[in-house]
Design a protein around this motif. Structure first.
Motif, PDB file in Angstrom:
ATOM      1  N   TYR A 598      31.078  46.733  -3.430  1.00 26.46           N
ATOM      2  CA  TYR A 598      31.488  47.754  -2.456  1.00 26.46           C
ATOM      3  C   TYR A 598      32.415  47.115  -1.437  1.00 26.46           C
ATOM      4  O   TYR A 598      32.116  46.040  -0.901  1.00 26.46           O
ATOM      5  N   TRP A 599      33.542  47.752  -1.199  1.00 30.12           N
ATOM      6  CA  TRP A 599      34.533  47.236  -0.260  1.00 30.12           C
ATOM      7  C   TRP A 599      34.339  47.927   1.094  1.00 30.12           C
ATOM      8  O   TRP A 599      34.705  49.079   1.262  1.00 30.12           O
ATOM      9  N   ALA A 600      33.703  47.229   2.050  1.00 29.07           N
ATOM     10  CA  ALA A 600      33.470  47.810   3.374  1.00 29.07           C
ATOM     11  C   ALA A 600      34.682  47.551   4.246  1.00 29.07           C
ATOM     12  O   ALA A 600      35.244  46.459   4.216  1.00 29.07           O
ATOM     13  N   GLN A 601      35.084  48.564   5.033  1.00 31.26           N
ATOM     14  CA  GLN A 601      36.340  48.388   5.781  1.00 31.26           C
ATOM     15  C   GLN A 601      36.188  47.481   6.998  1.00 31.26           C
ATOM     16  O   GLN A 601      37.180  47.030   7.562  1.00 31.26           O
ATOM     17  N   GLY A 602      34.945  47.190   7.421  1.00 32.24           N
ATOM     18  CA  GLY A 602      34.729  46.214   8.484  1.00 32.24           C
ATOM     19  C   GLY A 602      34.972  46.764   9.882  1.00 32.24           C
ATOM     20  O   GLY A 602      35.500  47.856  10.041  1.00 32.24           O
ATOM     21  N   PRO A 603      34.560  45.985  10.889  1.00 36.08           N
ATOM     22  CA  PRO A 603      34.739  46.437  12.277  1.00 36.08           C
ATOM     23  C   PRO A 603      36.178  46.247  12.730  1.00 36.08           C
ATOM     24  O   PRO A 603      36.938  45.495  12.112  1.00 36.08           O
ATOM     25  N   LEU A 604      36.559  46.916  13.808  1.00 32.33           N
ATOM     26  CA  LEU A 604      37.871  46.706  14.404  1.00 32.33           C
ATOM     27  C   LEU A 604      37.949  45.270  14.891  1.00 32.33           C
ATOM     28  O   LEU A 604      37.005  44.773  15.521  1.00 32.33           O
ATOM     29  N   SER A 605      39.070  44.597  14.590  1.00 37.19           N
ATOM     30  CA  SER A 605      39.212  43.219  15.060  1.00 37.19           C
ATOM     31  C   SER A 605      39.393  43.237  16.569  1.00 37.19           C
ATOM     32  O   SER A 605      40.018  44.141  17.125  1.00 37.19           O
ATOM     33  N   SER A 606      38.858  42.220  17.223  1.00 36.31           N
ATOM     34  CA  SER A 606      39.000  42.175  18.679  1.00 36.31           C
ATOM     35  C   SER A 606      40.422  41.766  19.063  1.00 36.31           C
ATOM     36  O   SER A 606      40.943  42.168  20.084  1.00 36.31           O
ATOM     37  N   SER A 607      41.063  40.950  18.201  1.00 33.91           N
ATOM     38  CA  SER A 607      42.439  40.520  18.465  1.00 33.91           C
ATOM     39  C   SER A 607      43.398  41.636  18.090  1.00 33.91           C
ATOM     40  O   SER A 607      44.350  41.460  17.362  1.00 33.91           O
TER      41      SER A 607
END
Ligand code: NAG
Ligand code: NAG
Ligand code: NAG
Ligand code: NAG
Ligand code: NAG
Ligand code: NAG
Ligand code: NAG
Ligand code: NAG
Ligand code: NAG
Length: 709
Positions: A598-607
């Motif tokens: 499963y390809w999770a889109q992940g959290p927003l990067s802080s940078s």
């Protein structure tokens, strides 16, 4: 003569052309009027038509919608005006939510003076309870019937949903809409006060405020009728006109140890743990299901996480399979299909592999510390099965040992409550327990209703928290549900052959439970759900609470989100350097039999600030390996084309062209009559003119005719 006739025809044609112009001009004018006076209602939900093998239920309007003068009913006495006194019938009743009951609906149903109903949602939820479901849910499709425990059939011993009025299962001949936004209800009430309210018993004067409700349904009578029609059409026509669709979606399941689906026969002995993920209400796609579904499957999700975190989980003698069933509300669609697939070798395990079955039913409304263990008295007449069930009951008690919960037994005089487990018992006698917060009748006073919301299960947050703070704030409800999860996880661990000592270390995380409750009951579009879903699933996360109606366009939001959550809670993150393409290829590789990727889109990067100004922001995705899979939750009745099935669910949903509601002012009847008369006069005049021109054509066009020759 022929020529003359031709000329006359030409003149008539010209005349008709002019008339046509006039009519078209008129309708343009009408449209501009429409824009001025119609006010659309933007936040409504509709009662639609559903069908089973023998009946149609729900509501519909006539083809072009039903219109009536609005009358507001805030107390029962106001009904008298609508049903007897008011001179402006038919009426559309605007009913306060508190009054939307079975008895009142019977009175409205019998009257020809009603053309529609708009129900204003009650806030706070009605204190006397409200359930439009049946007193005996899923009757006839569970395990009890004439040959299996006939004394328990038809809820003879316990009426599970005592408050059930059965409204959802009746057939109404007029449209019924729900007004979900109090502001819109206020707008209508303002119009009513200004134009429609009878003063001192005297009828109001024109113009009056009217409401139009459009919800015309294409399917009629029964599933048998509409499916047969579709089937005949699809043999003879390239574009078959489908009028109804079976309720269909997907079950979500996963196992602790990967199961090789290609291996026959499957070697493992499996402990099954199940919960349902759907609910219903009177209105289409409104099914908050907090107590009837969410509390249960959230508890099971947290239990799944707890087991996967235990270091010994992979070494347990038996496997554990978690199943989340869709469509259970509609005569057990999901579980009956899984059983059917198991019996026909279309599921990685079969019924004989099931060692025991633990189901989490409604558990969020506990009275103190009591949790009830429901078992089936009929199968326990066999002594070997009885001792297996009793061993299971003992294991559950053992598992609750060091928690504050007390697990209580129920004697052999009471049957199982409505549960997916009943469908498995129909297939084979399996030792099983259904956990619930109620001993007899449901504690849920809003079963299958629009009010089975976060409020019903007392999910509350302190004032003034941001959404992100609410997401992570551990509520009392989360703590109490986490205890249920812990007991369930430990019991499953023991049933799978784990040791007492290592079972004690298994513990559900209240933080996970609280985030799940927030995501499933308050706001799906939160930072955690956004991080764990595939990019394609992001649009399925709305800012409103998710709804748990199974529907016909699958998979629905809930299924996709439950899948993503189960992947996150039970999966393993792969090496960070894996790309999306590599992740997808793994799914086709050597281990494809065992795992899903499963390809999770992940959290927003802080940078984020340094990157471009695009509003979507940059995310840091990852690839997860898990045993989570979807399996079809569509009734075998449609597989078998047995649309009159008594054994499997036959529910279908009618198709429709549009659902909408609007209000507008109507002029007096006299004015309408004048408009009509003028119309008829013009029509007659034009007939006269045509006749005259035809008759005198030789005079009028005679010369021209001569020239032509
Ligand atoms: C269909 O639904 C109606 C209304 O709930 C019910 O009375 C009837 O028994 C159902 N028919 C079947 C075959 O289940
Ligand atoms: C619904 O939306 C339209 C367009 O935004 C608006 O004109 C109308 O007033 C709204 N209806 C109500 C009842 O507020
Ligand atoms: C699954 O079982 C099949 C048939 O026994 C076998 O060919 C295949 O290699 C197995 N897959 C894995 C990953 O073990
Ligand atoms: C009781 O159940 C067991 C196992 O399911 C079965 O082998 C046995 O034949 C049953 N006994 C009776 C009397 O039905
Ligand atoms: C686990 O605990 C239960 C209850 O305390 C006890 O009956 C059982 O014998 C124990 N099992 C083992 C393997 O120690
Ligand atoms: C979900 O929230 C994000 C911001 O966090 C927003 O960009 C997006 O439009 C929202 N989606 C929906 C369907 O409201
Ligand atoms: C479900 O998904 C649809 C399609 O992406 C979306 O429009 C809708 O807002 C979602 N519903 C909820 C309640 O989140
Ligand atoms: C689950 O989600 C959390 C928070 O987004 C993340 O830190 C964790 O790595 C995820 N786990 C898996 C297995 O995807
Ligand atoms: C991840 O993959 C990279 C490149 O294939 C490799 O160098 C690295 O050691 C891997 N990391 C882990 C934790 O396995």
């Amino acid at each position: 003569m022929a020529a003359v006739e031709e000329e006359a025809g030409l003149a008539g044609f010209l005349l008709r052309g002019i008339l046509l112009f006039a009519v078209a001009g008129g309708s343009v004018w009408c449209n501009s009027v429409e824009r001025k006076i119609y006010i659309p209602l933007n936040r409504t939900a509709t009662c639609v038509r559903l069908l089973n093998a023998t009946h149609q239920i729900g509501c519909q309007s006539s083809m072009n919608g039903d219109t009536g003068v609005i009358h507001v009913v805030e107390e029962e006495a106001d009904l008298k005006w609508v049903l007897e006194e008011g001179p402006h019938a038919p009426y559309v009743v605007l009913l306060d939510g508190e009054l939307f009951t079975g008895e009142l609906m019977q009175r409205l149903k019998g009257s020809s003076r009603i053309s529609g109903l708009a129900v204003a949602i009650a806030k706070p939820i009605p204190s006397k309870g409200f359930s439009p479901g049946l007193k005996c849910p899923n009757d006839g499709f569970g395990v009890y019937n004439g040959s299996y425990g006939p004394e328990f059939a038809h809820c003879n011993v316990t009426a599970w949903n005592l408050l059930g009025s059965g409204l959802s299962y009746q057939d109404f001949g007029f449209p019924i809409f729900l007004l979900q936004d109090q502001k819109e209800t206020e707008v209508i009430k303002e119009y009513y006060k200004k134009h429609n309210r009878p003063e001192g018993g005297l009828p109001p004067e024109y113009p009056l405020c009217a409401m139009q409700l459009s919800s015309h349904m294409h399917a009629v009578t029964s599933t048998v009728t509409c499916m047969r029609r579709s089937a005949i059409q699809s043999t003879f026509s390239l574009n078959p006109e489908v009028v109804c669709d079976p309720l269909t979606d997907f079950n979500v399941w996963s196992s602790v140890k990967p199961i090789n689906g290609s291996e026959k026969p499957p070697p493992d002995s499996v402990v099954m743990a199940a919960a349902r993920i759907d609910s219903h209400s009177f209105f289409w796609n409104v099914a908050p299901g907090a107590e009837s579904a969410v509390g249960s499957f959230v508890a099971l999700l947290a239990a799944a996480e707890a087991i996967h975190k235990a270091p010994e989980a992979q070494a347990l003698p038996r496997n554990i399979l978690f199943a989340f069933f869709q469509g259970e509300t509609f005569d057990y669609i999901g579980s009956s299909r899984m059983v059917y697939d198991m019996q026909n070798g279309k599921f990685p395990i079969n019924l004989d592999n099931i060692h025991s079955f633990l189901e989490i039913s409604q558990v969020a409304l506990r009275n103190g510390s009591d949790l009830w263990m429901h078992t089936d008295p009929v199968s326990q007449r066999n002594h070997s099965l009885q001792s297996a069930v009793q061993a299971m009951v003992g294991t559950l008690k053992n598992a609750s040992g060091s928690t504050s919960l007390s697990l209580r037994e129920i004697g052999l005089t009471q049957p199982l409550p409505p549960s997916s487990f009943q469908r498995f018992l129909r297939g084979r006698p399996i030792p099983g327990v259904v956990l619930a917060d109620h001993q007899t009748t449901f504690h849920n006073r809003y079963f299958q209703s629009i009010y089975d919301t976060a409020e019903n299960i007392r999910l509350q947050y302190p004032e003034g928290l941001t959404p992100e703070e609410e997401l992570n704030h551990v509520t009392d409800l989360a703590k109490s549900l986490a205890e249920v999860s812990t007991v369930v996880a430990r019991a499953l661990f023991l049933l799978a052959g784990g040791s007492n000592d290592s079972a004690l270390a298994v513990e559900a995380d209240p933080e996970t439970v609280t985030r799940l409750l927030y995501g499933f009951l308050v706001k799906a579009n939160n930072s955690w759900f956004q991080a764990i879903v595939k990019p394609e699933v992001q649009p399925y996360l709305g800012d409103d609470p998710l709804q748990y109606y199974i529907a016909v366009s699958s998979p629905v939001n809930t299924t996709l989100v439950v899948q993503a959550v189960l992947v996150n809670l039970t999966g393993t993150r792969m090496n960070e350097s894996i790309t999306k393409e590599q992740c997808q290829n793994l799914g086709r590789g050597a281990q494809a039999d065992l795992y899903e990727y499963y390809w999770a889109q992940g959290p927003l990067s802080s940078s984020n600030a340094s990157s471009s100004s695009s509003s979507s922001g940059k995310r840091s995705p990852w690839c997860v390996r898990s045993g989570v899979a979807l399996s079809v939750a569509s009734s075998p009745a449609f597989e078998l084309e047995d649309w009159a099935s008594q054994e499997f669910s036959t529910w279908t949903e009618s198709r429709w062209k549009e659902l909408h509601a609007r209000i507008f002012l109507v002029a007096s009847k006299q004015l309408e009559m004048v408009t009509l008369s003028v119309g008829i006069l013009i029509l007659l005049l034009s007939f006269g003119a045509t006749y005259f021109i035809n008759a005198k054509a030789d005079l009028l066009f005679g010369d021209a005719g001569g020239v032509a020759y």
